[in-house]
Design a protein around this motif. Structure first.
Motif, PDB file in Angstrom:
ATOM      1  N   TYR A 119     -66.939  68.861  98.712  1.00  0.00           N
ATOM      2  CA  TYR A 119     -67.482  67.447 100.713  1.00  0.00           C
ATOM      3  C   TYR A 119     -66.433  68.736 101.174  1.00  0.00           C
ATOM      4  CZ  TYR A 119     -67.488  64.563  96.495  1.00  0.00           C
ATOM      5  OH  TYR A 119     -68.000  64.312  95.376  1.00  0.00           O
TER       6      TYR A 119
ATOM      7  N   VAL B 261     -65.525  55.887  98.253  1.00  0.00           N
ATOM      8  CA  VAL B 261     -65.710  54.818  99.354  1.00  0.00           C
ATOM      9  C   VAL B 261     -66.290  54.284  99.394  1.00  0.00           C
ATOM     10  CG1 VAL B 261     -66.415  56.492 101.107  1.00  0.00           C
ATOM     11  CG2 VAL B 261     -65.155  58.067 100.096  1.00  0.00           C
TER      12      VAL B 261
ATOM     13  N   LEU C  71     -70.361  49.639 104.035  1.00  0.00           N
ATOM     14  CA  LEU C  71     -71.573  48.383 104.426  1.00  0.00           C
ATOM     15  C   LEU C  71     -72.182  48.228 103.142  1.00  0.00           C
ATOM     16  CD1 LEU C  71     -74.158  49.465 106.917  1.00  0.00           C
ATOM     17  CD2 LEU C  71     -72.783  47.939 107.267  1.00  0.00           C
TER      18      LEU C  71
ATOM     19  N   PHE D 183     -68.849  54.976  96.347  1.00  0.00           N
ATOM     20  CA  PHE D 183     -68.991  56.241  95.839  1.00  0.00           C
ATOM     21  C   PHE D 183     -68.101  57.427  95.688  1.00  0.00           C
ATOM     22  CE2 PHE D 183     -70.892  57.475 100.016  1.00  0.00           C
ATOM     23  CZ  PHE D 183     -70.580  58.243  99.942  1.00  0.00           C
TER      24      PHE D 183
ATOM     25  N   VAL E  55     -65.100  60.212  95.572  1.00  0.00           N
ATOM     26  CA  VAL E  55     -65.715  61.560  96.176  1.00  0.00           C
ATOM     27  C   VAL E  55     -63.985  62.623  95.303  1.00  0.00           C
ATOM     28  CG1 VAL E  55     -66.969  61.306  98.128  1.00  0.00           C
ATOM     29  CG2 VAL E  55     -64.958  61.001  98.490  1.00  0.00           C
TER      30      VAL E  55
ATOM     31  N   LEU F 203     -64.413  65.439 107.653  1.00  0.00           N
ATOM     32  CA  LEU F 203     -64.918  65.084 106.594  1.00  0.00           C
ATOM     33  C   LEU F 203     -65.505  63.248 107.474  1.00  0.00           C
ATOM     34  CD1 LEU F 203     -66.752  64.355 103.746  1.00  0.00           C
ATOM     35  CD2 LEU F 203     -64.114  63.687 102.889  1.00  0.00           C
TER      36      LEU F 203
ATOM     37  N   LYS G 242     -69.347  64.707 107.882  1.00  0.00           N
ATOM     38  CA  LYS G 242     -70.144  63.910 106.708  1.00  0.00           C
ATOM     39  C   LYS G 242     -70.004  61.884 106.909  1.00  0.00           C
ATOM     40  CE  LYS G 242     -72.825  67.674 104.517  1.00  0.00           C
ATOM     41  NZ  LYS G 242     -74.013  67.486 104.995  1.00  0.00           N
ATOM     42  N   MET G 243     -68.887  61.443 106.912  1.00  0.00           N
ATOM     43  CA  MET G 243     -69.008  60.536 107.502  1.00  0.00           C
ATOM     44  C   MET G 243     -69.734  59.866 108.248  1.00  0.00           C
ATOM     45  SD  MET G 243     -64.705  59.485 106.211  1.00  0.00           S
ATOM     46  CE  MET G 243     -64.394  58.971 104.030  1.00  0.00           C
TER      47      MET G 243
ATOM     48  N   GLU H 215     -72.446  60.826 109.699  1.00  0.00           N
ATOM     49  CA  GLU H 215     -73.972  61.008 109.202  1.00  0.00           C
ATOM     50  C   GLU H 215     -74.244  60.095 108.412  1.00  0.00           C
ATOM     51  OE1 GLU H 215     -75.893  64.744 108.165  1.00  0.00           O
ATOM     52  OE2 GLU H 215     -73.914  65.904 108.493  1.00  0.00           O
ATOM     53  N   VAL H 216     -72.956  59.492 107.555  1.00  0.00           N
ATOM     54  CA  VAL H 216     -73.646  58.417 106.748  1.00  0.00           C
ATOM     55  C   VAL H 216     -73.591  56.523 106.861  1.00  0.00           C
ATOM     56  CG1 VAL H 216     -72.743  56.822 104.185  1.00  0.00           C
ATOM     57  CG2 VAL H 216     -72.120  59.411 104.349  1.00  0.00           C
TER      58      VAL H 216
ATOM     59  N   ALA I  31     -76.823  57.274 109.110  1.00  0.00           N
ATOM     60  CA  ALA I  31     -78.143  56.548 108.212  1.00  0.00           C
ATOM     61  C   ALA I  31     -78.015  55.192 108.208  1.00  0.00           C
ATOM     62  CB  ALA I  31     -77.812  58.124 107.180  1.00  0.00           C
ATOM     63  N   LEU I  32     -77.086  54.677 107.155  1.00  0.00           N
ATOM     64  CA  LEU I  32     -77.023  53.288 106.962  1.00  0.00           C
ATOM     65  C   LEU I  32     -77.205  52.291 107.839  1.00  0.00           C
ATOM     66  CD1 LEU I  32     -74.039  53.741 104.101  1.00  0.00           C
ATOM     67  CD2 LEU I  32     -76.984  53.579 104.052  1.00  0.00           C
TER      68      LEU I  32
ATOM     69  N   LYS J 294     -78.495  47.743  96.460  1.00  0.00           N
ATOM     70  CA  LYS J 294     -77.632  47.694  96.852  1.00  0.00           C
ATOM     71  C   LYS J 294     -76.579  47.651  95.536  1.00  0.00           C
ATOM     72  CE  LYS J 294     -76.643  46.329 101.038  1.00  0.00           C
ATOM     73  NZ  LYS J 294     -76.566  45.369 102.549  1.00  0.00           N
TER      74      LYS J 294
ATOM     75  N   CYS K  78     -74.786  56.139  93.222  1.00  0.00           N
ATOM     76  CA  CYS K  78     -73.335  56.946  93.513  1.00  0.00           C
ATOM     77  C   CYS K  78     -72.932  57.465  92.206  1.00  0.00           C
ATOM     78  CB  CYS K  78     -72.654  56.857  94.515  1.00  0.00           C
ATOM     79  SG  CYS K  78     -73.423  56.937  96.413  1.00  0.00           S
TER      80      CYS K  78
ATOM     81  N   ASN L 260     -74.267  66.631  96.375  1.00  0.00           N
ATOM     82  CA  ASN L 260     -73.198  65.781  97.192  1.00  0.00           C
ATOM     83  C   ASN L 260     -73.665  64.147  97.198  1.00  0.00           C
ATOM     84  OD1 ASN L 260     -71.466  64.490  99.223  1.00  0.00           O
ATOM     85  ND2 ASN L 260     -71.770  66.937  99.837  1.00  0.00           N
ATOM     86  N   PRO L 261     -72.751  63.266  97.271  1.00  0.00           N
ATOM     87  CA  PRO L 261     -73.246  61.622  97.141  1.00  0.00           C
ATOM     88  C   PRO L 261     -73.562  61.624  98.923  1.00  0.00           C
ATOM     89  CG  PRO L 261     -71.070  61.685  96.585  1.00  0.00           C
ATOM     90  CD  PRO L 261     -71.473  63.243  96.432  1.00  0.00           C
ATOM     91  N   PHE L 262     -72.172  62.494  99.573  1.00  0.00           N
ATOM     92  CA  PHE L 262     -72.873  61.787 101.037  1.00  0.00           C
ATOM     93  C   PHE L 262     -73.988  62.319 101.398  1.00  0.00           C
ATOM     94  CE2 PHE L 262     -68.283  62.717 100.948  1.00  0.00           C
ATOM     95  CZ  PHE L 262     -67.629  61.435 101.976  1.00  0.00           C
TER      96      PHE L 262
ATOM     97  N   VAL M 147     -76.805  59.908 100.198  1.00  0.00           N
ATOM     98  CA  VAL M 147     -76.477  58.260 100.951  1.00  0.00           C
ATOM     99  C   VAL M 147     -76.980  58.473 102.581  1.00  0.00           C
ATOM    100  CG1 VAL M 147     -74.882  57.032 102.155  1.00  0.00           C
ATOM    101  CG2 VAL M 147     -74.070  57.507  99.731  1.00  0.00           C
ATOM    102  N   ILE M 148     -77.058  59.373 102.978  1.00  0.00           N
ATOM    103  CA  ILE M 148     -77.705  60.550 104.110  1.00  0.00           C
ATOM    104  C   ILE M 148     -78.547  60.064 103.893  1.00  0.00           C
ATOM    105  CG2 ILE M 148     -77.738  61.951 105.808  1.00  0.00           C
ATOM    106  CD1 ILE M 148     -75.201  62.832 105.621  1.00  0.00           C
TER     107      ILE M 148
ATOM    108  N   GLY N 150     -80.141  56.817 103.523  1.00  0.00           N
ATOM    109  CA  GLY N 150     -80.094  55.686 104.449  1.00  0.00           C
ATOM    110  C   GLY N 150     -81.258  56.473 105.670  1.00  0.00           C
ATOM    111  N   LYS N 151     -81.753  57.446 106.106  1.00  0.00           N
ATOM    112  CA  LYS N 151     -82.392  57.761 107.007  1.00  0.00           C
ATOM    113  C   LYS N 151     -84.502  58.066 106.539  1.00  0.00           C
ATOM    114  CE  LYS N 151     -80.404  61.967 108.333  1.00  0.00           C
ATOM    115  NZ  LYS N 151     -80.183  63.734 108.989  1.00  0.00           N
TER     116      LYS N 151
END
Lengths: 70, 224
Positions: free
Chosen positions: A4, A29, A32, A36, A38, A55, A59-60, A62-63, A66-67, B187, B192, B201-203, B206-207, B210-211
């Motif tokens: 990452y 990490v 909500l 997961f 890392v 990070l 990516k954080m 972006e997460v 997205a959530l 949930k 993950c 890649n777990p990020f 999730v991204i 989510g999208k």
């Protein structure tokens, strides 16, 4: 090297509380209700985790977007 | 990836070896819609380690058969005398036509060549037989492109929208009895933890999820 973030760029960093050199380790990490593992740098003494700025702002974010459906 | 995700030993660390969100709770919810007499023959497509088969046999008194394409998974499945496992593709079932009272597919349908698998489901079901499905689905079609960029071989990357799934089910001649959103079960499912096994890649996982507003559904359909 973590997949990452390039942890080798932070070689030599030490824990601000304990002074011990940070070492790579698995960190959960969670956001909500989604969790997961890392690999990040953390303190072998107190467990303090170092999250590199790239990070946290990459990516954080972006997460989060997205959530949270921003 | 050294082994397909569905063959990875990580599954055996999950509760009851149940390889999908919702576990046996959603299996029971889905079966509450199906009217099946004790002793009816039930087929599990992509049965994996056989958790559903053992449950249907022990708690419902059903004659449970499972097919799975994976030899390693079938080899690790806990066996008992009341359930039967066969290595086969769901697109080419080694079963007689109109011989099965219900077919169940849990978190596997989107992994199959769907039209071929649905044709086989309709073929082996008796008239009035039930097709019970739970799987991932996309609630925001604008996010499908992000899902498709994930490595192949998991239900996540192959998830489709409800409208597309329903159209395929209807096109093969099955009548949809119910469709329920069960996304709350996602949930609790350790996706993950599986990301490491899937070398994702777990990020990014999730991204993408989510999208696409990745959700989980239970659907029950019936052959006329």
């Amino acid at each position: 090297m973590s997949q990452y973030v390039d942890l080798s760029a932070y070689q030599g960093w030490a824990c601000a509380d304990c002074g011990q050199p940070l070492v790579p380790g698995s960190v959960d990490v969670s956001y909500l209700g989604n969790s997961f593992p890392v690999e990040l740098l953390k303190c072998p003494g107190c467990g303090l985790v170092f999250v590199p700025e790239e990070l946290a702002l990459g990516k954080m974010v972006e997460v989060e977007k997205a959530l949270e459906d921003k | 990836m050294a082994v397909p995700l569905y063959e990875h030993p990580v599954w055996e660390s999950l509760p009851d070896q149940v390889m999908r969100p919702g576990g046996l709770i959603l299996t029971e919810r889905a079966f509450s819609f199906a009217e099946l007499a004790s002793g009816s023959r039930v087929l599990d497509l992509g049965c994996g380690l056989g958790a559903t088969l053992r449950h249907l046999s022990a708690d419902y008194g059903l004659a449970a058969f499972g097919v799975d394409v994976s030899s390693p998974l079938l080899g690790r499945a806990d066996r008992d005398d009341k359930v039967a496992f066969v290595q086969a593709r769901s697109e080419q079932l080694p079963l007689a036509s109109e011989s099965i009272g219900a077919v169940i597919s849990e978190c596997t349908l989107s992994l199959f060549e769907m039209e071929s698998a649905l044709r086989e489901v309709v073929r082996v079901l008796k008239p009035g037989g039930w097709f019970i499905v739970s799987d991932l689905y996309v609630r925001n079609v604008d996010g499908i492109a992000a899902l498709r960029q994930l490595p192949a071989g998991t239900s996540i990357g192959a998830a489709m929208a409800q409208e597309e799934i329903e159209a395929k089910i209807a096109a093969c001649g099955l009548d949809i009895v119910t469709w329920q959103d069960c996304s709350e079960h996602l949930k609790a499912f350790p996706f993950c933890r599986l990301s490491t096994a899937a070398e994702v890649n777990p990020f990014d996982l999730v991204i993408a999820a989510g999208k696409a507003k990745l959700g989980y559904y239970v659907m029950v359909a019936r052959k006329s």
